[in-house]
Design a protein around this motif. Structure first.
Motif, mmCIF file in Angstrom:
data_model
loop_
_atom_site.group_PDB
_atom_site.id
_atom_site.type_symbol
_atom_site.label_atom_id
_atom_site.label_comp_id
_atom_site.label_asym_id
_atom_site.label_seq_id
_atom_site.Cartn_x
_atom_site.Cartn_y
_atom_site.Cartn_z
ATOM 1 N N CYS A 194 0.871 -1.265 -0.073
ATOM 2 C CA CYS A 194 -0.060 -0.073 -0.072
ATOM 3 C C CYS A 194 0.954 1.197 -0.076
ATOM 4 N N THR A 195 0.628 2.458 -0.749
ATOM 5 C CA THR A 195 1.307 3.328 -0.907
ATOM 6 C C THR A 195 0.130 4.416 -0.811
ATOM 7 N N TYR A 196 0.415 5.680 -0.327
ATOM 8 C CA TYR A 196 -0.394 6.796 -0.163
ATOM 9 C C TYR A 196 0.418 7.944 -0.849
ATOM 10 N N ASP A 197 -0.395 9.146 -0.846
ATOM 11 C CA ASP A 197 -0.025 10.230 -1.061
ATOM 12 C C ASP A 197 -0.751 11.483 -0.343
ATOM 13 N N THR A 198 0.091 12.043 0.381
ATOM 14 C CA THR A 198 -0.403 13.342 1.471
ATOM 15 C C THR A 198 0.554 14.160 1.489
ATOM 16 N N SER A 199 -0.007 15.416 1.752
ATOM 17 C CA SER A 199 1.015 16.773 1.931
ATOM 18 C C SER A 199 0.965 16.947 3.637
ATOM 19 N N GLU A 200 -0.159 15.969 4.413
ATOM 20 C CA GLU A 200 -0.120 16.271 5.826
ATOM 21 C C GLU A 200 0.780 15.504 6.505
ATOM 22 N N SER A 201 1.177 16.011 7.861
ATOM 23 C CA SER A 201 2.166 15.303 8.620
ATOM 24 C C SER A 201 1.312 14.339 9.612
ATOM 25 N N ASP A 202 -0.019 14.594 9.915
ATOM 26 C CA ASP A 202 -0.526 13.938 10.920
ATOM 27 C C ASP A 202 -1.715 13.040 10.209
ATOM 28 N N TYR A 203 -1.534 11.933 10.385
ATOM 29 C CA TYR A 203 -2.836 11.003 9.831
ATOM 30 C C TYR A 203 -2.710 9.823 10.633
ATOM 31 N N TYR A 204 -3.837 8.849 10.035
ATOM 32 C CA TYR A 204 -3.871 7.526 10.468
ATOM 33 C C TYR A 204 -3.855 6.689 9.212
ATOM 34 N N LEU A 205 -3.419 5.306 9.517
ATOM 35 C CA LEU A 205 -3.476 4.404 8.430
ATOM 36 C C LEU A 205 -4.168 3.008 8.743
ATOM 37 N N PHE A 206 -4.554 2.441 8.050
ATOM 38 C CA PHE A 206 -5.618 1.343 8.406
ATOM 39 C C PHE A 206 -5.488 0.200 7.373
ATOM 40 N N TRP A 207 -5.361 -0.984 7.738
ATOM 41 C CA TRP A 207 -5.949 -2.056 7.044
ATOM 42 C C TRP A 207 -7.135 -2.537 7.545
ATOM 43 N N TYR A 208 -7.996 -2.897 6.672
ATOM 44 C CA TYR A 208 -9.310 -3.531 6.725
ATOM 45 C C TYR A 208 -9.537 -4.566 5.992
ATOM 46 N N LYS A 209 -10.331 -5.721 6.589
ATOM 47 C CA LYS A 209 -10.484 -7.000 5.954
ATOM 48 C C LYS A 209 -11.941 -7.108 5.722
ATOM 49 N N GLN A 210 -12.220 -7.745 4.389
ATOM 50 C CA GLN A 210 -13.643 -8.106 4.330
ATOM 51 C C GLN A 210 -13.649 -9.509 3.708
#
Lengths: 116, 119
Positions: free
Chosen positions: B23-39
């Motif tokens: 998983c890669t992501y793009d953001t300019s923010e410094s504070d954030y959360y990342l999650f993995w969900y399973k279905q």
């Protein structure tokens, strides 16, 4: 505790018809969200209720979509008139307002909508 | 706007082996959360693991662990000792803001990775 429940689980309608999806969040959860996954694409945020108020509806595609949460309990999402591109899986989720950090987001099973 | 990319539409693993989902992501923010969900098939989506961007230590939940590389904006999920019950669609997701970001769960998801576990 009962989980987030969504009705119906599947819906097949013709283009131009109206469909109403329902979501019952977990009791006591003030936050309610609608998300949508169009086949092969990302799950997209539609809107967020806090109790009966729309906190953020920036993800609603257009004015054919109307979400309500009267009384701050269950929510409905109406699509009128439905178009082919509305087909997908509509997820509802809920979470507590307080201590959200330690309160996970609970998802329903989703409603699979097919517009023919 | 933030984006989340899962480059593996499908993955397979042998039971008891280890698999890593990207998983890669793009953001300019410094504070954030990342999650993995399973279905799992025909079942509800559930949270697997969560990572706070301000924490350098990688999150771990039993057989599930992440490799969080903030500079590279990478957030991979490692499943060790894979079990048949791990078969599911896995979604990587991003949430803006730290504690000052409000109480909302407005998530940005990737397209998902379908994991098959072979006996």
């Amino acid at each position: 505790e009962a989980g987030v429940t969504q009705f119906p689980s599947h819906s097949v309608i013709e283009k131009g018809q109206t469909v109403t999806l329902r979501c019952d969040p977990i009791s006591g959860h003030d936050n309610l969200y609608w998300y949508r996954r169009v086949m092969g694409k990302e799950i997209k945020f539609l809107l967020h209720f806090v109790k009966e108020s729309k906190q953020d509806e920036s993800g609603m595609p257009n004015n054919r979509f109307l979400a309500e949460r009267t009384g701050g309990t269950y929510s409905t999402l109406k699509v009128q008139p439905a178009e082919l591109e509305d087909s997908g899986v509509y997820f509802c989720a809920s979470s507590q307002e307080r201590d959200w950090y330690n309160s996970p987001l609970h998802f329903g099973n989703g409603t699979r909508l097919t517009v023919t | 706007a933030q984006t989340v990319t899962q480059s593996q539409p499908e993955m397979s693993v042998q039971e008891a082996e280890t698999v890593t989902l990207s998983c890669t992501y793009d953001t300019s923010e410094s504070d954030y959360y990342l999650f993995w969900y399973k279905q799992p098939p025909s079942r509800q989506m559930i949270l697997v693991i969560r990572q706070e961007a301000y924490k350098q230590q990688n999150a771990t939940e039993n057989r599930f662990s992440v490799n969080f590389q903030k500079a590279a904006k990478s957030f991979s999920l490692k499943i060790s000792d894979s079990q048949l019950g791990d078969a599911a669609m896995y979604f990587c997701a991003y949430r803006s803001g730290g504690f000052g970001g409000g109480s909302n769960y407005k998530l940005t998801f990737g397209k998902g990775t379908l994991l098959t576990v072979n006996p």
